[in-house]
Design a protein around this motif. Structure first.
Motif, PDB file in Angstrom:
ATOM      1  N   ARG A   1     103.895  97.095 124.098  1.00 12.35           N
ATOM      2  CA  ARG A   1     103.547  96.322 122.911  1.00 12.35           C
ATOM      3  C   ARG A   1     102.139  96.659 122.445  1.00 12.35           C
ATOM      4  NH1 ARG A   1     107.654  94.681 120.310  1.00 12.35           N
ATOM      5  NH2 ARG A   1     107.101  92.579 119.791  1.00 12.35           N
ATOM      6  N   SER A   2     101.983  96.716 121.142  1.00 13.26           N
ATOM      7  CA  SER A   2     100.663  96.888 120.535  1.00 13.26           C
ATOM      8  C   SER A   2     100.056  95.497 120.362  1.00 13.26           C
ATOM      9  CB  SER A   2     100.816  97.551 119.167  1.00 13.26           C
ATOM     10  OG  SER A   2     101.461  96.657 118.269  1.00 13.26           O
ATOM     11  N   LYS A   3      98.874  95.436 119.789  1.00 10.51           N
ATOM     12  CA  LYS A   3      98.237  94.139 119.538  1.00 10.51           C
ATOM     13  C   LYS A   3      99.065  93.310 118.555  1.00 10.51           C
ATOM     14  CE  LYS A   3      93.592  95.844 120.469  1.00 10.51           C
ATOM     15  NZ  LYS A   3      92.275  96.138 119.881  1.00 10.51           N
ATOM     16  N   VAL A   4      99.654  93.954 117.567  1.00 12.50           N
ATOM     17  CA  VAL A   4     100.508  93.235 116.612  1.00 12.50           C
ATOM     18  C   VAL A   4     101.743  92.705 117.328  1.00 12.50           C
ATOM     19  CG1 VAL A   4     101.899  93.417 114.512  1.00 12.50           C
ATOM     20  CG2 VAL A   4      99.691  94.582 114.635  1.00 12.50           C
ATOM     21  N   GLY A   5     102.359  93.519 118.164  1.00  8.97           N
ATOM     22  CA  GLY A   5     103.523  93.089 118.932  1.00  8.97           C
ATOM     23  C   GLY A   5     103.210  91.901 119.822  1.00  8.97           C
ATOM     24  N   LYS A   6     102.060  91.954 120.493  1.00  8.39           N
ATOM     25  CA  LYS A   6     101.652  90.842 121.357  1.00  8.39           C
ATOM     26  C   LYS A   6     101.403  89.577 120.550  1.00  8.39           C
ATOM     27  CE  LYS A   6      99.720  93.867 124.875  1.00  8.39           C
ATOM     28  NZ  LYS A   6      98.511  94.408 125.469  1.00  8.39           N
ATOM     29  N   LEU A   7     100.834  89.732 119.346  1.00  7.52           N
ATOM     30  CA  LEU A   7     100.571  88.579 118.479  1.00  7.52           C
ATOM     31  C   LEU A   7     101.863  87.891 118.077  1.00  7.52           C
ATOM     32  CD1 LEU A   7      98.532  86.944 116.621  1.00  7.52           C
ATOM     33  CD2 LEU A   7      99.283  88.514 114.827  1.00  7.52           C
ATOM     34  N   ILE A   8     102.838  88.664 117.603  1.00 10.46           N
ATOM     35  CA  ILE A   8     104.077  88.016 117.170  1.00 10.46           C
ATOM     36  C   ILE A   8     104.834  87.425 118.355  1.00 10.46           C
ATOM     37  CG2 ILE A   8     104.243  89.362 115.033  1.00 10.46           C
ATOM     38  CD1 ILE A   8     106.574  90.918 116.317  1.00 10.46           C
ATOM     39  N   ASP A   9     104.777  88.082 119.518  1.00 11.25           N
ATOM     40  CA  ASP A   9     105.414  87.519 120.711  1.00 11.25           C
ATOM     41  C   ASP A   9     104.766  86.184 121.081  1.00 11.25           C
ATOM     42  OD1 ASP A   9     106.987  89.802 120.850  1.00 11.25           O
ATOM     43  OD2 ASP A   9     105.913  90.669 122.554  1.00 11.25           O
ATOM     44  N   LYS A  10     103.444  86.164 121.051  1.00  7.72           N
ATOM     45  CA  LYS A  10     102.681  84.963 121.424  1.00  7.72           C
ATOM     46  C   LYS A  10     103.045  83.773 120.540  1.00  7.72           C
ATOM     47  CE  LYS A  10      97.899  83.410 121.101  1.00  7.72           C
ATOM     48  NZ  LYS A  10      96.541  83.848 120.770  1.00  7.72           N
ATOM     49  N   HIS A  11     103.297  84.031 119.256  1.00  6.50           N
ATOM     50  CA  HIS A  11     103.596  82.956 118.318  1.00  6.50           C
ATOM     51  C   HIS A  11     105.096  82.724 118.122  1.00  6.50           C
ATOM     52  CE1 HIS A  11      99.483  82.047 117.111  1.00  6.50           C
ATOM     53  NE2 HIS A  11      99.252  83.342 117.246  1.00  6.50           N
ATOM     54  N   GLY A  12     105.918  83.428 118.887  1.00  8.37           N
ATOM     55  CA  GLY A  12     107.362  83.194 118.856  1.00  8.37           C
ATOM     56  C   GLY A  12     108.088  83.838 117.685  1.00  8.37           C
ATOM     57  N   TYR A  13     107.477  84.821 117.060  1.00 14.04           N
ATOM     58  CA  TYR A  13     108.129  85.529 115.961  1.00 14.04           C
ATOM     59  C   TYR A  13     108.828  86.774 116.494  1.00 14.04           C
ATOM     60  CZ  TYR A  13     105.293  82.638 112.866  1.00 14.04           C
ATOM     61  OH  TYR A  13     104.722  81.579 112.219  1.00 14.04           O
ATOM     62  N   THR A  14     109.786  87.258 115.708  1.00 11.50           N
ATOM     63  CA  THR A  14     110.476  88.493 116.069  1.00 11.50           C
ATOM     64  C   THR A  14     110.048  89.600 115.109  1.00 11.50           C
ATOM     65  OG1 THR A  14     112.338  88.080 114.588  1.00 11.50           O
ATOM     66  CG2 THR A  14     112.513  87.213 116.850  1.00 11.50           C
ATOM     67  N   GLN A  15     110.374  90.827 115.463  1.00 17.06           N
ATOM     68  CA  GLN A  15     110.097  91.943 114.567  1.00 17.06           C
ATOM     69  C   GLN A  15     110.855  91.755 113.265  1.00 17.06           C
ATOM     70  OE1 GLN A  15     109.308  95.294 117.998  1.00 17.06           O
ATOM     71  NE2 GLN A  15     110.659  95.813 116.345  1.00 17.06           N
ATOM     72  N   GLU A  16     112.042  91.191 113.334  1.00 13.07           N
ATOM     73  CA  GLU A  16     112.837  90.951 112.126  1.00 13.07           C
ATOM     74  C   GLU A  16     112.129  89.954 111.209  1.00 13.07           C
ATOM     75  OE1 GLU A  16     115.679  91.771 109.450  1.00 13.07           O
ATOM     76  OE2 GLU A  16     115.407  92.797 111.350  1.00 13.07           O
ATOM     77  N   ASN A  17     111.476  88.941 111.778  1.00 11.93           N
ATOM     78  CA  ASN A  17     110.680  88.012 110.969  1.00 11.93           C
ATOM     79  C   ASN A  17     109.577  88.766 110.233  1.00 11.93           C
ATOM     80  OD1 ASN A  17     110.815  85.675 113.679  1.00 11.93           O
ATOM     81  ND2 ASN A  17     112.018  85.555 111.818  1.00 11.93           N
ATOM     82  N   LEU A  18     108.936  89.701 110.928  1.00 17.39           N
ATOM     83  CA  LEU A  18     107.861  90.495 110.338  1.00 17.39           C
ATOM     84  C   LEU A  18     108.399  91.406 109.236  1.00 17.39           C
ATOM     85  CD1 LEU A  18     104.830  91.090 110.429  1.00 17.39           C
ATOM     86  CD2 LEU A  18     105.263  92.737 112.243  1.00 17.39           C
ATOM     87  N   VAL A  19     109.578  91.974 109.429  1.00 15.16           N
ATOM     88  CA  VAL A  19     110.220  92.814 108.412  1.00 15.16           C
ATOM     89  C   VAL A  19     110.432  92.000 107.140  1.00 15.16           C
ATOM     90  CG1 VAL A  19     112.377  93.981 107.774  1.00 15.16           C
ATOM     91  CG2 VAL A  19     111.349  94.408 110.012  1.00 15.16           C
ATOM     92  N   LYS A  20     111.020  90.817 107.284  1.00  8.45           N
ATOM     93  CA  LYS A  20     111.333  89.984 106.119  1.00  8.45           C
ATOM     94  C   LYS A  20     110.075  89.464 105.435  1.00  8.45           C
ATOM     95  CE  LYS A  20     115.835  88.589 107.792  1.00  8.45           C
ATOM     96  NZ  LYS A  20     116.628  87.532 108.424  1.00  8.45           N
ATOM     97  N   ALA A  21     109.077  89.056 106.204  1.00  6.76           N
ATOM     98  CA  ALA A  21     107.861  88.485 105.632  1.00  6.76           C
ATOM     99  C   ALA A  21     106.983  89.524 104.954  1.00  6.76           C
ATOM    100  CB  ALA A  21     107.068  87.759 106.716  1.00  6.76           C
TER     101      ALA A  21
END
Length: 76
Positions: free
Chosen positions: A10-30
């Protein structure tokens, strides 16, 4: 039994979204960024997206972490 994201690089962005309970798909849509690019952003700590993609990703990150700066997450 299994923890989300365990064992994946995981990169820093990956760790951030994991920490806050988001998925990569959430990031794609947002962010409106492609699934492949979001996958790279979340898994490759050395990946630096193009300026237009960086702007979209950072806008989305700031909705989670309002004071975030691009150099907090990318080596630019």
């Amino acid at each position: 039994m299994f923890k989300f994201g365990k064992g994946k690089p995981r990169s820093k962005v990956g760790k951030l979204i994991d920490k806050h309970g988001y998925t990569q798909e959430n990031l794609v849509k947002a962010s409106g960024v492609s699934r492949n690019t979001v996958s790279k952003v979340c898994s490759d700590p050395k990946y630096v997206p193009s300026p237009s993609v960086l702007k979209k990703i950072m806008k989305t990150i700031r909705s989670i972490e309002p004071g975030a700066k691009a150099d907090d997450y990318f080596d630019i």
